[in-house]
Enzyme design. Sequence first.
Site, PDB file in Angstrom:
ATOM      1  N   LYS A 184       0.857  -1.195   0.000  1.00 41.12           N
ATOM      2  CA  LYS A 184       0.000   0.000   0.000  1.00 41.12           C
ATOM      3  C   LYS A 184       0.889   1.240   0.000  1.00 41.12           C
ATOM      4  O   LYS A 184       1.629   1.473   0.954  1.00 41.12           O
ATOM      5  CB  LYS A 184      -0.891   0.035   1.232  1.00 41.12           C
ATOM      6  CG  LYS A 184      -1.915   1.175   1.199  1.00 41.12           C
ATOM      7  CD  LYS A 184      -2.497   1.492   2.560  1.00 41.12           C
ATOM      8  CE  LYS A 184      -1.705   2.539   3.302  1.00 41.12           C
ATOM      9  NZ  LYS A 184      -1.743   3.891   2.671  1.00 41.12           N
ATOM     10  N   GLU A 187      -1.298   7.549   0.587  1.00 39.23           N
ATOM     11  CA  GLU A 187      -2.426   8.090  -0.169  1.00 39.23           C
ATOM     12  C   GLU A 187      -2.008   9.270  -1.050  1.00 39.23           C
ATOM     13  O   GLU A 187      -2.532   9.457  -2.142  1.00 39.23           O
ATOM     14  CB  GLU A 187      -3.527   8.563   0.788  1.00 39.23           C
ATOM     15  CG  GLU A 187      -4.113   7.494   1.685  1.00 39.23           C
ATOM     16  CD  GLU A 187      -3.432   7.416   3.042  1.00 39.23           C
ATOM     17  OE1 GLU A 187      -4.111   7.628   4.055  1.00 39.23           O
ATOM     18  OE2 GLU A 187      -2.198   7.168   3.078  1.00 39.23           O
ATOM     19  N   GLY A 237       7.195   4.914   8.518  1.00 38.98           N
ATOM     20  CA  GLY A 237       6.382   6.098   8.752  1.00 38.98           C
ATOM     21  C   GLY A 237       6.545   6.605  10.172  1.00 38.98           C
ATOM     22  O   GLY A 237       7.555   6.343  10.844  1.00 38.98           O
ATOM     23  N   GLY A 238       5.540   7.317  10.660  1.00 44.13           N
ATOM     24  CA  GLY A 238       5.611   7.940  11.974  1.00 44.13           C
ATOM     25  C   GLY A 238       5.501   6.944  13.111  1.00 44.13           C
ATOM     26  O   GLY A 238       4.881   5.889  12.996  1.00 44.13           O
ATOM     27  N   THR A 241       1.877   5.991  14.343  1.00 43.82           N
ATOM     28  CA  THR A 241       1.233   4.991  13.488  1.00 43.82           C
ATOM     29  C   THR A 241       1.868   3.629  13.692  1.00 43.82           C
ATOM     30  O   THR A 241       1.172   2.607  13.704  1.00 43.82           O
ATOM     31  CB  THR A 241       1.340   5.410  12.010  1.00 43.82           C
ATOM     32  OG1 THR A 241       0.765   6.707  11.847  1.00 43.82           O
ATOM     33  CG2 THR A 241       0.620   4.423  11.104  1.00 43.82           C
ATOM     34  N   GLY A 242       3.184   3.602  13.857  1.00 42.00           N
ATOM     35  CA  GLY A 242       3.870   2.337  14.115  1.00 42.00           C
ATOM     36  C   GLY A 242       3.365   1.648  15.362  1.00 42.00           C
ATOM     37  O   GLY A 242       3.232   0.416  15.398  1.00 42.00           O
ATOM     38  N   GLU A 259      10.054   0.873  10.619  1.00 44.04           N
ATOM     39  CA  GLU A 259      11.082   1.900  10.454  1.00 44.04           C
ATOM     40  C   GLU A 259      10.391   3.224  10.703  1.00 44.04           C
ATOM     41  O   GLU A 259       9.608   3.693   9.875  1.00 44.04           O
ATOM     42  CB  GLU A 259      11.682   1.810   9.050  1.00 44.04           C
ATOM     43  CG  GLU A 259      13.045   2.494   8.928  1.00 44.04           C
ATOM     44  CD  GLU A 259      12.940   3.967   8.619  1.00 44.04           C
ATOM     45  OE1 GLU A 259      13.015   4.764   9.593  1.00 44.04           O
ATOM     46  OE2 GLU A 259      12.777   4.328   7.464  1.00 44.04           O
ATOM     47  N   CYS A 293      13.216  10.764   7.790  1.00 40.72           N
ATOM     48  CA  CYS A 293      13.164  10.237   9.158  1.00 40.72           C
ATOM     49  C   CYS A 293      14.507  10.346   9.868  1.00 40.72           C
ATOM     50  O   CYS A 293      14.563  10.509  11.084  1.00 40.72           O
ATOM     51  CB  CYS A 293      12.684   8.785   9.145  1.00 40.72           C
ATOM     52  SG  CYS A 293      13.659   7.711   8.077  1.00 40.72           S
ATOM     53  N   GLU A 394       9.345  15.041  16.611  1.00 41.26           N
ATOM     54  CA  GLU A 394       9.717  15.030  15.201  1.00 41.26           C
ATOM     55  C   GLU A 394       8.828  16.003  14.424  1.00 41.26           C
ATOM     56  O   GLU A 394       7.611  15.845  14.384  1.00 41.26           O
ATOM     57  CB  GLU A 394       9.594  13.629  14.617  1.00 41.26           C
ATOM     58  CG  GLU A 394      10.075  13.540  13.184  1.00 41.26           C
ATOM     59  CD  GLU A 394      10.001  12.139  12.612  1.00 41.26           C
ATOM     60  OE1 GLU A 394      10.943  11.746  11.909  1.00 41.26           O
ATOM     61  OE2 GLU A 394       9.007  11.435  12.881  1.00 41.26           O
TER      62      GLU A 394
END
Length: 501
Positions: A184, A187, A237-238, A241-242, A259, A293, A394
């Site tokens: 995926k 978006e 990603g962030g 969300t992880g 990551e 990142c 961040e």
Amino acid sequence: MDAKSFLTGLDTTQKMYIDGKWVLSSSQETREVINPATGEVIGIVTEGNRDDAKQAIAAARRAFDTDGWQDSKARDRADLLNKIADRLEQRVEEFASLDTLNNGKPLRESRYDVADAVNQFRYFAGLATKPHGVTYDVPDDIQAMVVREPIGVVGQIIPWNYPLVMATQKIAPAIAAGCTIVIKPAEQTPLSLIRLFEIIDEVGFPPGVINLVLGAGETVGAELSESPLVDKVAFTGGTDTGIRIMKAAADTIKKVGLELGGKSPNIVFADADFETAVDYALFGIFANQGEVCSAGSRLILEETLYDRFVPELVARAKQITVGLGTEEATEMGPLISEEHMNRVLYYIEEGKKEGATLLCGGRRIMENGLDKGFFVEPTIFADTTPEMKIVQEEIFGPVLVIQTFKTEEEALALANGTKYGLAGAVFTTDVAKAHRVIKKLRAGITWINTYHPTFNEAPWGGYKQSGIGRELGTYGYDEYLEIKQINVNLNVQPSGWFQKK
């Protein structure tokens, strides 16, 4: 076909790729794709949902379990990866233009990303055919061995800051290992990955081996994380969300590769090569608009160097050419979206409120025809304290905070003083000091007298809340392999453990 040709005809909805076929979402919903430099719609894509994700997962499961992909030959998998590399290499400008139009980054950075993607396919194609088992000398006439086998079905969730290369560094090792994939993209930035799947379709993968599902993280991403049919989920990603993905994956105890974010320190000692240290302080934070990142977002500067270093740094930051990524002279492009731009501007205002001194930048750029894009000036704060939001959190944008130190121990305390541990650098001409400091830096990716160079041959990943597992190199390849112990009896006879009566 060039990028402009690919983007013509906005009435033509770009499709997903499931089970070897190009398909629209079951809901028939669509999403507009925006050029962040102009705010213009540059494409319409189908908007996938949970049902589409389930269909793709089922196809990947079938391809692995019953259609024979798990028994595919390493040489055949390597051949497919090399074919992708060859075709991608022939279309560098097209893919670079797509990433620049969709993400906003300067063309020179997008070209580098495409070249890196080509090399990733070739590197992991090479690993696929290399030895990856061991034998042991054990007693009792047993031949003991360990083999590595593909994990199975993997879900892969890609960020928007490196749309192509972050996808390829997940696809290539997973295919090399013999896994099947449901991927995926973010978006905001699906275009180059859709185009890559046209190449994937051309080279002849069996149906279901690689599937592309477009859509939101809350639906498609959640299904990949929760589904009992997925054996591993890999996410870049962030950190927030992880954490959600890790919790969702816990119910099925699937393998997880994360990551995540960073607030990486760039430590500059007074004895560093001055021009080199200034140059990399700029490159560390303002490359890719700071949407990296591993960005060197905290400059940790020895006090005695401050009065010479900071004025030069600020003067150089003001000279950075900000503009459309499609223009060759551009050195820094727009942020990915209006929402993200406002987030970065929020942090800048918070820094002011908390008492930090704004040395340069700090505002949205509206001049020179950039008013419709999402541009933020290169921004530098001084007089910061460790507890400030702009120091601890961040920002993921072109915002640098300066911290100062007097001793080596103080520098390390500042460097390690966040929840993150992704990257970090040390600038000094004292080799022993450089190694002492790097050794104590709690980060997974580190540099001495440079910043940002990374290699497909070496592992990528972080300590603490910057993630779990590694990507790239043999370490990244192993993340898609299970380890199986096999013991073979070389003297076939009853054990005699229980007496026959």
